[in-house]
Write a protein that holds these residues in place. Structure first.
Motif, PDB file in Angstrom:
ATOM      1  N   CYS A 155       0.849  -1.387   0.042  1.00 27.60           N
ATOM      2  CA  CYS A 155      -0.406  -0.004  -0.109  1.00 27.60           C
ATOM      3  C   CYS A 155       0.788   1.225  -0.507  1.00 27.60           C
ATOM      4  O   CYS A 155       1.023   2.357  -1.034  1.00 27.60           O
ATOM      5  CB  CYS A 155      -0.940   0.151   1.233  1.00 27.60           C
ATOM      6  SG  CYS A 155      -2.033   1.436   2.151  1.00 27.60           S
ATOM      7  N   TYR A 156       2.217   1.116   0.901  1.00 27.98           N
ATOM      8  CA  TYR A 156       2.914   2.545   1.013  1.00 27.98           C
ATOM      9  C   TYR A 156       3.922   2.653   1.163  1.00 27.98           C
ATOM     10  O   TYR A 156       4.928   2.914   0.031  1.00 27.98           O
ATOM     11  CB  TYR A 156       2.928   2.410   2.382  1.00 27.98           C
ATOM     12  CG  TYR A 156       1.391   2.865   2.818  1.00 27.98           C
ATOM     13  CD1 TYR A 156       1.459   4.228   3.411  1.00 27.98           C
ATOM     14  CD2 TYR A 156       1.033   2.240   4.342  1.00 27.98           C
ATOM     15  CE1 TYR A 156      -0.302   4.438   3.730  1.00 27.98           C
ATOM     16  CE2 TYR A 156      -0.364   2.673   4.546  1.00 27.98           C
ATOM     17  CZ  TYR A 156       0.056   3.707   4.655  1.00 27.98           C
ATOM     18  OH  TYR A 156      -1.972   4.129   5.064  1.00 27.98           O
ATOM     19  N   ASP A 203       4.228   5.017  -1.849  1.00 27.59           N
ATOM     20  CA  ASP A 203       4.754   6.401  -1.538  1.00 27.59           C
ATOM     21  C   ASP A 203       6.313   7.150  -0.352  1.00 27.59           C
ATOM     22  O   ASP A 203       5.661   8.335  -0.689  1.00 27.59           O
ATOM     23  CB  ASP A 203       2.960   6.938  -0.899  1.00 27.59           C
ATOM     24  CG  ASP A 203       1.832   6.494  -1.302  1.00 27.59           C
ATOM     25  OD1 ASP A 203       1.959   6.928  -2.775  1.00 27.59           O
ATOM     26  OD2 ASP A 203       1.182   5.901  -1.300  1.00 27.59           O
ATOM     27  N   CYS A 204       6.340   6.827  -0.051  1.00 30.77           N
ATOM     28  CA  CYS A 204       7.391   6.562   1.147  1.00 30.77           C
ATOM     29  C   CYS A 204       9.074   6.113   0.284  1.00 30.77           C
ATOM     30  O   CYS A 204       9.017   5.015   0.340  1.00 30.77           O
ATOM     31  CB  CYS A 204       7.226   5.750   1.966  1.00 30.77           C
ATOM     32  SG  CYS A 204       8.402   6.431   3.802  1.00 30.77           S
ATOM     33  N   SER A 238       9.648   3.362   3.053  1.00 30.13           N
ATOM     34  CA  SER A 238       8.696   2.223   3.023  1.00 30.13           C
ATOM     35  C   SER A 238       8.585   0.498   2.817  1.00 30.13           C
ATOM     36  O   SER A 238       8.362  -0.688   3.660  1.00 30.13           O
ATOM     37  CB  SER A 238       6.894   2.395   2.387  1.00 30.13           C
ATOM     38  OG  SER A 238       7.548   2.315   0.605  1.00 30.13           O
TER      39      SER A 238
END
Length: 613
Positions: A193-194, A197-198, A201
């Protein structure tokens, strides 16, 4: 179906039929035909897979993936399912065994044959079934579709790092079955999920494999992987993050990490070198599913170079150099090797075919010591002296000089490491105290440790005379770790008392003269000597790596000459420094602790100082 679409599909199918027919003869794809020819009675199963993905033009990449797996199956094997049954029953008896830990344990019988005595290896090419391979390929492609960061991954990377159905030599089973475990699935879903985005992560995949407490053997094997490399590799693969295991060709360096996880993050062009910062290992390899070139000879080949799934990735980590070595005319062999010392034996890390009296070695790590060797009669033998491959890419051979002798003073067996320095910090400002009462209400401060003791044993000689029954050490920060703590009277005799303090467990570690054992000091620790005593010396040793010279141990100094280790002398340590006299100069040395049967690192003696390699 529209005529045009039907016609396109028909033409594609005919072409595929012709292509497969050609493969049977080996004209088009000899690697595939060779793999199929090795499959024996399982060939029909593998051809089912090729036929399945040849029916639809949209499955062309699936077909290429199937070909990749089948071409590279030869050499991949696992213990036979029949031999595995007793081991599987053993795993069933383990309490609270997570699916992740179980998956890791399934890789162990092939790596540690004692777990499944007398097993029969079964090659994948002879046991993988069509349904399994088709489901696996489709599942991995579905992963590619669901992970945005894989949208533009090149096909070669996809095949090598995500497509394989195994991480080791476990029985082939679908990795996706791990998702049936809710805890494992939640960890994977969170990371996916992340992940896009990171930047960091990737660290979200932090589910560890917890060793089974009720099986000591398996517990110890799992603890050999302190970084949970296999656990991470499984999680990354299931999550769709390209990863692999990189490792040193030298696997027996004492107390050193020799393999670690490599992740191919599409956004970060960076290799983590922390695992190898303190190692002079010469070569680094990667475990791959695809086959890599091997020596082509009927001569004896060291086992490491018989494994086709080791890929040289040294230049991703180290500054390297290419060198050539003259091969003496007396050396009759097709291949020459370079070996690196693993503190016990010389281990080959690179090979070269001999061409016109020379061996050509590529991508060698610099600032490392190598020994040129070959294998007459299936045993290792040096054909030239060891040499240093310097930082400038030039070679400096060792020429032992027995005419200019020297004296060596040695304090340690291994290079200094700062990993436990913080323990010395906790001893700074610790107080040695004595009192007439067991709770030290009216204590006298005998000595305050002003400086961090680091690795070496220190002796305290009180400048005042105290005669008290109770003596203790009290760290300023309330906790510290000590390896040794001894009290001596004026005649040099050791004083023995009853241990006292908030925690007296493991107190024997403080008097066993073993620098590797230690005790945690919580608040304070001391002794009740039963009556007032005068203490003339207090000897203590901070928590350390156990590589200092130990009083009472027997040591042997060796130097490498004429293709083997030669003895330069044996001595028993009476202090924390040992001395060897009339030793050859310009030599490669090693000290062996004969009492503990432990070898030190290679070293040279330069300008009166030891330089470890």
């Amino acid at each position: 179906m529209p005529i045009k679409s039907w016609r396109t599909g028909w033409i594609f199918g005919c072409c595929l039929f012709i292509w497969i027919s050609c493969n049977r003869t080996g004209n088009d794809n000899p690697r595939l035909e060779k793999a199929l020819s090795l499959s024996g009675s399982n060939r029909q199963e593998l051809e089912k897979v090729l036929h399945h993905f040849s029916q639809n033009p949209s499955d062309s990449l699936y077909l290429k993936a199937a070909i990749f797996l089948i071409e590279n199956m030869p050499g991949h094997w696992s213990p036979s399912p029949k031999d595995f049954q007793s081991y599987l029953k053993r795993l069933d008896t383990l309490k609270n065994l997570s699916p992740l830990t179980r998956k890791i344990l399934l890789t162990y019988p092939a790596e540690h044959p004692g777990l499944c005595p007398d097993f029969t290896p079964v090659e994948d090419i002879k046991q993988i079934k069509a349904d399994f391979l088709i489901r696996h390929i489709r599942a991995v492609f579905a992963l590619k579709t669901s992970c945005p960061w894989l949208a533009h991954i090149d096909f070669e990377t996809f095949c090598e790092y995500l497509l394989p159905y195994r991480i080791g030599r476990e029985m082939p089973e679908e990795l996706s079955t791990l998702l049936l475990d809710s805890t494992f699935r939640q960890s994977i879903e969170y990371a996916k999920c992340y992940y896009d985005d990171c930047r960091h992560s990737i660290q979200a995949l932090n589910q560890y494999s917890f060793p089974p407490q009720n099986d000591k053997e398996l517990y110890n094997l799992l603890m050999l992987d302190p970084n949970n490399t296999k656990a991470s590799l499984i999680q990354y693969t299931v999550a769709g993050i390209p990863a692999a295991t990189d490792f040193s060709a030298i696997q027996r360096r004492q107390d050193k990490v020799t393999y670690w996880l490599y992740t191919q993050d599409p956004r970060i062009n960076h290799i983590n070198t922390s695992s190898i910062a303190n190692l002079r290992i010469g070569k680094i390899y990667r475990q791959t599913f695809s086959s890599n070139p091997l020596p082509e000879t009927k001569e004896y080949v060291p086992p490491f170079f018989k494994d086709p799934f080791n890929k040289d990735v040294t230049d991703l980590y180290l500054h390297t150099a290419d060198i050539s070595i003259d091969i003496p005319a007396t050396v009759h062999t097709e291949y020459a090797y370079l070996a690196v010392y693993d503190d016990v034996t010389w281990q080959p890390v690179a090979y070269s075919p001999i061409q016109k009296g020379k061996g050509y070695f590529n991508k060698l790590g610099r600032n490392c010591i190598y020994l040129p060797v070959y294998y007459p009669d299936n045993r290792i033998q040096a054909f030239a002296p060891p040499f240093i491959l310097n930082n400038n890419g030039q070679i400096t051979p060792f020429r032992t000089d027995k005419t200019h002798l020297q004296a060596l003073h040695i304090r340690r067996l291994q290079p200094y490491s700062a990993e436990t320095d913080y323990m010395g910090y906790y001893l700074k400002n610790a107080r040695i105290e004595c009192a007439d009462d067991s709770v030290f209400l009216h204590a006298d401060t005998v000595f305050t440790i002003q400086e961090s003791p680091y690795y070496y044993q220190d002796t305290i000689r009180p400048d005042k005379h105290y005669k008290k029954r109770y003596w203790r050490i009290s760290p300023q920060f309330g906790i510290s770790n000590l390896a040794e703590l001894h009290f001596y009277d004026s005649s040099g005799e050791a004083l023995h008392g009853v241990p006292i303090g908030p925690d007296t467990t493991f107190y024997r570690n403080l008097t066993d003269h073993d620098p590797a054992s230690n005790k945690a000091i919580r608040k304070w620790f001391g002794y009740d000597f039963g009556h007032p005593v005068s203490v003339s010396e207090i000897v203590y040793l901070n928590f350390n790596d156990g590589e200092n010279i130990c009083v009472g141990h027997e040591y042997e100094l060796c130097y490498f000459d004429e293709g083997q280790w030669q003895t330069a002398g044996v001595t028993t340590a009476t202090d924390h420094v040992i001395e060897f006299n009339r030793v050859p100069s310009s030599a490669l040395f090693q000290v062996k602790d004969r009492t503990r049967n432990r070898n030190g690192s290679l070293f040279t003696y330069e300008n009166g100082k030891i330089r470890f390699w």
